[in-house]
Design a protein around this motif. Structure first.
Motif, PDB file in Angstrom:
ATOM      1  N   MET A 239       0.816  -1.224  -0.062  1.00  0.00           N
ATOM      2  CA  MET A 239      -0.228   0.085  -0.186  1.00  0.00           C
ATOM      3  C   MET A 239       1.331   1.435   0.046  1.00  0.00           C
ATOM      4  O   MET A 239       0.369   1.827  -0.855  1.00  0.00           O
ATOM      5  CB  MET A 239      -0.906   0.539   1.344  1.00  0.00           C
ATOM      6  CG  MET A 239      -1.988  -1.353   1.094  1.00  0.00           C
ATOM      7  SD  MET A 239      -3.274  -0.963   0.088  1.00  0.00           S
ATOM      8  CE  MET A 239      -4.463   0.924   0.847  1.00  0.00           C
TER       9      MET A 239
ATOM     10  N   ARG B 140      -2.985  -8.726  -4.771  1.00  0.00           N
ATOM     11  CA  ARG B 140      -4.271  -8.758  -5.414  1.00  0.00           C
ATOM     12  C   ARG B 140      -5.296  -7.979  -4.775  1.00  0.00           C
ATOM     13  O   ARG B 140      -5.631  -7.210  -5.287  1.00  0.00           O
ATOM     14  CB  ARG B 140      -5.019 -10.246  -5.427  1.00  0.00           C
ATOM     15  CG  ARG B 140      -6.012 -10.110  -6.294  1.00  0.00           C
ATOM     16  CD  ARG B 140      -6.837 -10.030  -7.310  1.00  0.00           C
ATOM     17  NE  ARG B 140      -5.992 -11.211  -8.129  1.00  0.00           N
ATOM     18  CZ  ARG B 140      -5.827 -10.634  -9.374  1.00  0.00           C
ATOM     19  NH1 ARG B 140      -6.381  -9.979 -10.464  1.00  0.00           N
ATOM     20  NH2 ARG B 140      -5.007 -12.115 -10.150  1.00  0.00           N
ATOM     21  N   SER B 141      -5.173  -8.306  -3.498  1.00  0.00           N
ATOM     22  CA  SER B 141      -6.662  -7.259  -2.904  1.00  0.00           C
ATOM     23  C   SER B 141      -5.173  -5.936  -2.806  1.00  0.00           C
ATOM     24  O   SER B 141      -6.378  -4.735  -2.559  1.00  0.00           O
ATOM     25  CB  SER B 141      -6.398  -8.022  -1.242  1.00  0.00           C
ATOM     26  OG  SER B 141      -6.409  -6.406  -0.143  1.00  0.00           O
TER      27      SER B 141
ATOM     28  N   GLU C 271      -6.867  -4.490  -6.072  1.00  0.00           N
ATOM     29  CA  GLU C 271      -8.130  -4.322  -6.110  1.00  0.00           C
ATOM     30  C   GLU C 271      -8.307  -3.173  -5.453  1.00  0.00           C
ATOM     31  O   GLU C 271      -9.228  -1.798  -5.727  1.00  0.00           O
ATOM     32  CB  GLU C 271      -9.225  -5.614  -5.794  1.00  0.00           C
ATOM     33  CG  GLU C 271      -9.185  -6.554  -6.154  1.00  0.00           C
ATOM     34  CD  GLU C 271      -9.815  -8.105  -5.727  1.00  0.00           C
ATOM     35  OE1 GLU C 271     -10.389  -7.898  -5.004  1.00  0.00           O
ATOM     36  OE2 GLU C 271      -9.414  -8.377  -6.386  1.00  0.00           O
ATOM     37  N   LEU C 272      -7.806  -2.602  -4.218  1.00  0.00           N
ATOM     38  CA  LEU C 272      -8.465  -1.453  -3.795  1.00  0.00           C
ATOM     39  C   LEU C 272      -7.913  -0.317  -4.242  1.00  0.00           C
ATOM     40  O   LEU C 272      -8.344   1.157  -4.054  1.00  0.00           O
ATOM     41  CB  LEU C 272      -7.883  -1.605  -1.662  1.00  0.00           C
ATOM     42  CG  LEU C 272      -8.411  -1.766  -1.448  1.00  0.00           C
ATOM     43  CD1 LEU C 272      -6.839  -2.034  -0.045  1.00  0.00           C
ATOM     44  CD2 LEU C 272      -9.835  -1.280  -0.472  1.00  0.00           C
TER      45      LEU C 272
ATOM     46  N   MET D 112     -13.871  -2.245   6.867  1.00  0.00           N
ATOM     47  CA  MET D 112     -13.161  -2.384   5.636  1.00  0.00           C
ATOM     48  C   MET D 112     -14.495  -3.217   5.370  1.00  0.00           C
ATOM     49  O   MET D 112     -15.387  -3.124   4.369  1.00  0.00           O
ATOM     50  CB  MET D 112     -12.178  -2.796   5.170  1.00  0.00           C
ATOM     51  CG  MET D 112     -11.221  -1.980   5.795  1.00  0.00           C
ATOM     52  SD  MET D 112     -11.263  -0.806   3.896  1.00  0.00           S
ATOM     53  CE  MET D 112     -10.933  -1.440   2.540  1.00  0.00           C
TER      54      MET D 112
ATOM     55  N   LEU E  76      -9.443   5.426   2.110  1.00  0.00           N
ATOM     56  CA  LEU E  76      -9.737   4.414   1.557  1.00  0.00           C
ATOM     57  C   LEU E  76     -10.554   3.948   0.781  1.00  0.00           C
ATOM     58  O   LEU E  76     -11.054   4.059  -1.015  1.00  0.00           O
ATOM     59  CB  LEU E  76      -9.347   3.681   2.059  1.00  0.00           C
ATOM     60  CG  LEU E  76      -7.934   2.561   2.422  1.00  0.00           C
ATOM     61  CD1 LEU E  76      -7.516   1.549   3.254  1.00  0.00           C
ATOM     62  CD2 LEU E  76      -7.172   2.674   0.754  1.00  0.00           C
TER      63      LEU E  76
ATOM     64  N   PRO F 152      -9.670  -6.241   3.250  1.00  0.00           N
ATOM     65  CA  PRO F 152      -8.564  -6.889   2.650  1.00  0.00           C
ATOM     66  C   PRO F 152      -7.339  -7.690   3.046  1.00  0.00           C
ATOM     67  O   PRO F 152      -6.159  -7.245   2.384  1.00  0.00           O
ATOM     68  CB  PRO F 152      -8.989  -5.334   2.531  1.00  0.00           C
ATOM     69  CG  PRO F 152      -8.955  -4.178   3.341  1.00  0.00           C
ATOM     70  CD  PRO F 152     -10.076  -5.431   3.523  1.00  0.00           C
ATOM     71  N   LEU F 153      -7.653  -7.895   3.757  1.00  0.00           N
ATOM     72  CA  LEU F 153      -6.105  -8.391   5.101  1.00  0.00           C
ATOM     73  C   LEU F 153      -6.093 -10.169   4.860  1.00  0.00           C
ATOM     74  O   LEU F 153      -6.482 -10.860   5.322  1.00  0.00           O
ATOM     75  CB  LEU F 153      -5.730  -8.254   6.295  1.00  0.00           C
ATOM     76  CG  LEU F 153      -6.091  -6.294   6.231  1.00  0.00           C
ATOM     77  CD1 LEU F 153      -6.108  -6.473   7.885  1.00  0.00           C
ATOM     78  CD2 LEU F 153      -4.378  -5.801   5.849  1.00  0.00           C
ATOM     79  N   THR F 154      -6.178 -10.967   3.160  1.00  0.00           N
ATOM     80  CA  THR F 154      -6.593 -11.486   2.177  1.00  0.00           C
ATOM     81  C   THR F 154      -5.446 -12.707   3.238  1.00  0.00           C
ATOM     82  O   THR F 154      -4.209 -13.070   1.784  1.00  0.00           O
ATOM     83  CB  THR F 154      -7.192 -11.516   1.198  1.00  0.00           C
ATOM     84  OG1 THR F 154      -6.231 -10.817   0.709  1.00  0.00           O
ATOM     85  CG2 THR F 154      -8.085 -11.164   1.018  1.00  0.00           C
TER      86      THR F 154
END
Lengths: 374, 374
Positions: free
Chosen positions: A95, A121-122, A125-126, B95, B126, B231-233
């Motif tokens: 980020m 990926r996340s 997308e964000l 989120m 965000l 988003p914290l995948t």
């Protein structure tokens, strides 16, 4: 085998001699110093000093222990913080790397450890960027590449990437590079500062022996800290956390990468574990790692049904990955005979060689038992 | 004082009798069971069983320990996971709460603990939503409010909010509510399921006594789990983590809120700490907490220069906050006399009363020494 300059270091570990432990690339073995240190943290620091311990060394532990790891990865003090998990640190790093970029893509090693790909990926997308997986030998970086995320050592094959060349490749097109050091920190000479790496993350429970799920680390070089902005703006990353102010002002230094209250039990277990490097040269560690893995590879090459995935040249980390259709069964049967490796689906057997505690005799015992099972 | 049905519970804690420890709302005291359990984790589980321990209870610990906390906050099994810090869990919760919303604002308690406000601001930036701080008595929720984030007990004043009424208020306008239970979990009856709370987070190192920086928890009710996307995948939230697949498919249940490798030392220290609730009624804990804080407030009211910030009615948690222009000096002088509270700038003295180990005698000793100092 040749003289082993690290033979005495095994005595610093609490390991049973009847077990051949070849999974230190997944969970490092406990240094003996850890048990006593953790007891002191629980019984004296927490039990007797209670809340006072926060001002008697706990609060600054993420930076202090970070500096100890920094020494192992070529980072001068004030640039590494220990906090959170590798996944969370990857999120912060990516980020921050793409913040305010006018570029359009994130590139990730196509064979990456899954969590790196998921987080990339996340982040894509964000932030509206594209994510492009690419093999390290054909990254095809462009002037549209914002950042490339690479694993220093491939978790599956054990291949070691050329950090110097790939970092240069990224910088030549003006892209940033984030290195994942999970499988290399502490067992290879790494020169983050000298190579001008943009950001790096790594876990501490593999070759750094911090203990199961011990907190990860994040490297932010000093000249990039003022611009390092990440969305996990927890109170401990604040410039003056105990002012309890309503507005978030990030710490000017690497502490801005901190988020919540640091996990002290695990942090100080890691701190104790790092003592084993005090009198050890990383060049010796690297040389022994290459010798151990080389010796094991020579012993198992040509065994029936076995393929060797790990490069035979020096571009490997300290694990040997073999392929066999019955990989799962073999790993289980090895475990029954006290040889502990692991299985990665569908058909990979992984054997990690931790130069600080594994011996040439263990490599031979493991190879002999594998040969019997085949 | 009246009969104390929890008097015997103090024996379960490793506390010095010459210290009056009134900071359990910041760092809970260690239950005696923790030291032995942590020793077992380091020496036997990690040292002897090594990597095998991951399949002998470690992997599922976040959900198993989560269920134990669930029992204390009115959550049926399968809805609480222990992971990361409160700040990181707040990020996931907010989120997820605003994902795909067509509403335009996040509302946050204007007097919130700082990290909640910082993370809410970050999520707003965000996602392009507005952030509106508002006092809990005038939230002014609207059909444009996506989510409201509230602290169950105010960290500064000790005020307890009416979870039932405020949750209803949010739901009446179709907004979600996220409750921060840091200062209430384990010491007040809480009914997350019954009140249909949307999401909740909390730390475990205050009244839950998990140890310094022990991992936090996150509640995601069963009927909202399929839509909980954050988003914290990280790889441990994957439906089949060890398949190591390139695509992220979240676990269908609460495990999708997991991120990186769980921190086992701290997780199992917390697990041991939770044993103290096995034979304790939360109604008794609450009654004793009100009695302890009430007794202390009556003893210090009217002392020269002292103002009482904490509500005198039942809308308070288990801390007493006092104001005095010399708050910092007083907290330091109390500590010299073995009465440990804390200072929150500029002028607040906080005294936490943990019903499981604090006594009425301690409340009297603390009040007497404060009186002397004034």
């Amino acid at each position: 085998m040749a003289h082993d300059p690290l033979a005495h270091v095994r005595d610093l570990f609490d390991l049973d001699d009847d077990v051949v432990y070849l999974d230190g690339n997944s969970l490092g073995a406990p240094p003996k110093a850890v048990a006593g240190r953790v007891r002191d943290v629980v019984e004296r620091q927490w039990g007797r000093r209670l809340i006072r311990s926060w001002s008697e060394g706990w609060w600054e532990a993420p930076e202090r222990v970070g500096n100890r790891i920094g020494r192992l990865v070529g980072a001068a003090p004030g640039q590494v913080v220990v906090a959170d998990s590798t996944s969370v640190n990857l999120f912060k790093a990516l980020m921050a790397a793409v913040r305010n970029t006018d570029r359009s893509e994130i590139v990730v090693d196509a064979g990456t450890f899954p969590t790196d790909g998921y987080i990339a990926r996340s982040v894509a997308e964000l932030t509206g960027l594209a994510l492009r997986p690419a093999p390290p030998e054909e990254l095809d970086l462009r002037d549209t590449t914002a950042v490339v995320l690479l694993n220093h050592v491939d978790y599956r094959t054990g291949r070691l990437l050329d950090m110097a060349a790939l970092t240069r490749q990224a910088h030549e097109v003006g892209a940033k590079v984030v290195w994942d050091l999970c499988h290399s920190a502490g067992v290879l000479p790494i020169e983050l500062d000298a190579l001008e790496v943009d950001l790096a993350v790594g876990c501490t429970y593999k070759f750094l022996n911090g203990g199961p799920g011990s907190p990860a680390f994040l490297y932010v070089p000093r000249n990039a800290q003022h611009a390092f902005e990440q969305p996990l703006t927890g109170w401990t990353g604040h410039e003056v956390p105990f002012a309890m102010s309503a507005e978030y002002t990030p710490d000017p230094g690497v502490s801005r990468a901190r988020v919540g209250t640091p996990d002290i039990l695990s942090m100080l277990a890691l701190d104790a574990a790092l003592d084993v490097w005090d009198d050890v040269s990383l060049a010796d560690v690297r040389a022994k790692g290459l010798a151990l893995t080389g010796h094991f590879m020579r012993l198992v090459e040509g065994l029936p049904g076995i393929g060797v995935l790990t490069p035979s040249d020096e571009w490997r980390g300290h694990q040997v990955s073999l392929r066999h259709p019955d990989a799962r069964r073999l790993v289980e049967e090895l475990a029954e005979r006290q040889v502990l490796g692991d299985h990665r689906p569908p058909d990979v057997l992984r054997f990690g060689f931790a130069p600080l505690y594994n011996t040439f005799d263990e490599a031979e015992r493991a190879a002999a038992i594998l040969k019997e099972l085949l």
